[in-house]
Scaffold this active site. Structure first.
Site, PDB file in Angstrom:
ATOM      1  N   ARG A  47       0.734  -1.276  -0.028  1.00 48.24           N
ATOM      2  CA  ARG A  47      -0.128   0.040  -0.114  1.00 48.24           C
ATOM      3  C   ARG A  47       0.976   1.219  -0.066  1.00 48.24           C
ATOM      4  O   ARG A  47       0.263   2.402  -0.033  1.00 48.24           O
ATOM      5  CB  ARG A  47      -1.042  -0.047   1.042  1.00 48.24           C
ATOM      6  CG  ARG A  47      -1.769   1.210   1.111  1.00 48.24           C
ATOM      7  CD  ARG A  47      -3.107   1.049   2.064  1.00 48.24           C
ATOM      8  NE  ARG A  47      -2.638   0.705   3.552  1.00 48.24           N
ATOM      9  CZ  ARG A  47      -1.862   1.459   4.203  1.00 48.24           C
ATOM     10  NH1 ARG A  47      -1.791   2.688   3.969  1.00 48.24           N
ATOM     11  NH2 ARG A  47      -1.441   1.143   5.368  1.00 48.24           N
ATOM     12  N   TYR A 101     -16.302   9.598 -18.788  1.00 51.09           N
ATOM     13  CA  TYR A 101     -16.812   8.244 -18.372  1.00 51.09           C
ATOM     14  C   TYR A 101     -18.014   8.329 -17.241  1.00 51.09           C
ATOM     15  O   TYR A 101     -17.796   9.255 -16.320  1.00 51.09           O
ATOM     16  CB  TYR A 101     -15.685   7.415 -17.857  1.00 51.09           C
ATOM     17  CG  TYR A 101     -15.649   6.158 -17.107  1.00 51.09           C
ATOM     18  CD1 TYR A 101     -16.544   5.091 -18.215  1.00 51.09           C
ATOM     19  CD2 TYR A 101     -15.706   5.865 -15.880  1.00 51.09           C
ATOM     20  CE1 TYR A 101     -16.801   3.732 -17.805  1.00 51.09           C
ATOM     21  CE2 TYR A 101     -16.189   4.462 -15.411  1.00 51.09           C
ATOM     22  CZ  TYR A 101     -16.603   3.605 -16.336  1.00 51.09           C
ATOM     23  OH  TYR A 101     -17.074   2.322 -15.913  1.00 51.09           O
ATOM     24  N   ASP A 173      -8.173  11.441 -19.042  1.00 55.21           N
ATOM     25  CA  ASP A 173      -8.474   9.754 -18.865  1.00 55.21           C
ATOM     26  C   ASP A 173      -7.859   9.401 -20.228  1.00 55.21           C
ATOM     27  O   ASP A 173      -8.597   9.819 -21.445  1.00 55.21           O
ATOM     28  CB  ASP A 173      -9.947   9.824 -18.621  1.00 55.21           C
ATOM     29  CG  ASP A 173     -10.251   8.063 -18.352  1.00 55.21           C
ATOM     30  OD1 ASP A 173      -9.343   7.370 -18.974  1.00 55.21           O
ATOM     31  OD2 ASP A 173     -10.884   7.898 -17.577  1.00 55.21           O
ATOM     32  N   LYS A 198      -9.007  -2.035 -19.418  1.00 55.88           N
ATOM     33  CA  LYS A 198      -9.333  -2.222 -20.911  1.00 55.88           C
ATOM     34  C   LYS A 198      -8.031  -2.439 -21.659  1.00 55.88           C
ATOM     35  O   LYS A 198      -7.650  -3.497 -21.743  1.00 55.88           O
ATOM     36  CB  LYS A 198      -9.961  -0.687 -21.223  1.00 55.88           C
ATOM     37  CG  LYS A 198     -11.160   0.036 -20.239  1.00 55.88           C
ATOM     38  CD  LYS A 198     -12.286  -0.843 -20.121  1.00 55.88           C
ATOM     39  CE  LYS A 198     -12.804  -0.339 -18.876  1.00 55.88           C
ATOM     40  NZ  LYS A 198     -13.347   0.855 -18.654  1.00 55.88           N
TER      41      LYS A 198
HETATM   42  C1  PLP Z   1     -13.792   1.697 -17.544  1.00 52.18           C
HETATM   43  C2  PLP Z   1     -13.408   3.073 -17.652  1.00 52.18           C
HETATM   44  C3  PLP Z   1     -13.009   3.736 -16.155  1.00 52.18           C
HETATM   45  C4  PLP Z   1     -13.212   2.962 -14.943  1.00 52.18           C
HETATM   46  O1  PLP Z   1     -12.415   1.996 -14.734  1.00 52.18           O
HETATM   47  P1  PLP Z   1     -12.596   0.641 -13.823  1.00 52.18           P
HETATM   48  O2  PLP Z   1     -11.422   0.022 -14.139  1.00 52.18           O
HETATM   49  O3  PLP Z   1     -13.828   0.047 -14.140  1.00 52.18           O
HETATM   50  O4  PLP Z   1     -12.723   1.132 -12.613  1.00 52.18           O
HETATM   51  C5  PLP Z   1     -12.558   5.247 -16.353  1.00 52.18           C
HETATM   52  N1  PLP Z   1     -12.724   5.839 -17.610  1.00 52.18           N
HETATM   53  C6  PLP Z   1     -13.043   5.273 -18.665  1.00 52.18           C
HETATM   54  C7  PLP Z   1     -12.686   5.938 -19.841  1.00 52.18           C
HETATM   55  C8  PLP Z   1     -13.252   3.867 -18.662  1.00 52.18           C
HETATM   56  O5  PLP Z   1     -13.740   3.168 -19.744  1.00 52.18           O
END
Ligand code: PLP
Length: 383
Positions: A47, A101, A173, A198
């Site tokens: 952590r 998102y 992001d 992803k």
């Molecule tokens: C899926 C996603 C998130 C969130 O991610 P998790 O791993 O599900 O917590 C944030 N931003 C985008 C663009 C996403 O596609």
């Protein structure tokens, strides 16, 4: 380390020092949660975000994103919440692009008010719209590009300039683009973050988040992240290291497949609009061409027969391509935003946001593109 190597090389080789020490070509997994403290400079603890497995992956991501350092989290949302709560306190104001998102949107809506943090959502893409939203207590500007599910493109460099001019922290992001296609830090953005669940993971079998930034900002995020505790275990961290080795190969194939499928769908008589930043008629094409190396593996399209029934007929006729949530894996998956991510919105609100009932989002995988096209053609002709 070898930050001047190309991305393909950095995916494979950024743990040279460690390799020399243990001789194997892969990093050994150290699952320890207890580390000896005598004779060592640093107190190591999962952590504290400083185990060897975490460090090796962060080094790879840092090289790819062209930042100075970073952190790994147990989900994309753990990364996002830790970052936002490390820079915002009661009385501060934050600016967000409106089409971010859904999970981030609901995090802001449900958590910020409890802590007295103000926020604005910017509807327009123009950098001037972001500048107009700035108030005396504004601390951060937060964007996404390309966005979900309509693949809006924002001018990253200009928005980063606006943020710098007003001494705000700019955050992106970068999940949809991946560091293979887009390096926002090189365009002036302060912090690049990912839902690694992803593309970085890429096999639909890992959930994690990542951030890359400067040493200075990373130290601030780290202080807060240690308190919030969203760190990741060594076994999963090792799987990320393994996934990243093929990131460049996967993403380049996904870029090629998606562009071909977008061009194919655009010409299909059963298909209405196609949203893909690599198509010349996409409103963001010119900016995307400047700021991205490839246009990515995500695209959306509208069935001409616009109704939930038609969507279901179409999905029933698919075989390889599965209707599923999430995105970015090696397998092509499809999803109806109206029936999933945007189901809680009224039909009128959905339409205002550009999400028709016949809209489908495709996360293009690395299969043979002809096989994918044949299947899409078959299913389209059945609707
Ligand atoms: C899926 C996603 C998130 C969130 O991610 P998790 O791993 O599900 O917590 C944030 N931003 C985008 C663009 C996403 O596609």
């Amino acid at each position: 380390m070898e930050k001047t190597f190309s991305k393909e090389t950095n995916c494979i080789h950024t743990q040279q020092d460690y390799e020399l020490f243990i001789q194997g070509v892969n990093t050994p997994i150290d699952p320890s949660s207890a580390f000896q403290y005598r004779g060592f400079e640093e107190n190591v603890y999962p952590r504290y975000y400083n185990t060897i497995n975490q460090k090796v992956v962060v080094e790879k991501l840092t090289a790819l994103e062209k930042g100075e350092t970073g952190l790994l989290f147990s989900s994309g949302m753990a990364a996002i919440s830790s970052i936002l709560f490390s820079f915002l306190k009661t009385g501060d104001h934050a600016i967000f692009y409106q089409k971010i998102y859904g999970g981030t949107f609901s995090f802001i809506k449900t958590e910020f008010e409890k802590f007295g943090i103000e926020y604005s959502f910017v509807e327009e893409k123009a950098p001037e719209a972001f500048e107009k939203a700035i108030k005396s207590n504004t601390k951060i500007v937060y964007i996404e590009s390309p966005t979900n599910p309509l693949l809006d493109i924002l001018d990253i460099k200009s928005i980063a300039e606006v943020s710098k001019k007003h001494q705000l922290i700019s955050i992106i992001d970068n999940t949809f683009a991946t560091p293979i296609n887009q390096t926002p830090i090189a365009l002036g953005i302060d912090i690049s973050l990912h839902s690694g669940t992803k593309y970085l993971g890429g096999h639909s079998d890992l959930a994690f988040g990542a951030v890359v930034t400067s040493k200075e900002l990373n130290n601030k995020i780290l202080k807060s992240a240690i308190n919030q505790g969203g760190s990741l275990n060594a076994l999963d961290v090792y799987l990320i290291e393994r996934s990243l080795k093929t990131l460049d190969v996967r993403v380049n194939r996904q870029n090629e497949n998606a562009l071909q499928i977008a061009e194919f769908l655009e010409k299909h008589h059963k298909v209405g609009r196609v949203y893909y930043p690599g198509l010349k008629n996409h409103p963001g094409y010119e900016i995307a061409r400047e700021q991205m190396k490839g246009f990515g593996g995500m695209l959306s399209f509208e069935l001409k027969a616009d109704g939930i029934d038609q969507v279901n007929h179409f999905l029933d006729a698919l075989n390889l391509i599965k209707p599923a949530l999430s995105l970015g894996g090696v397998e092509t998956i499809i999803c109806s935003p109206a029936l999933t991510s945007h189901i809680k919105m009224s039909k009128a609100d959905r339409e205002k946001a550009g999400i028709s009932d016949g809209l489908l989002r495709l996360s293009v995988g690395i299969e043979n593109v002809q096989d994918l096209q044949m299947e899409l053609d078959f299913a389209l002709n059945k609707t």
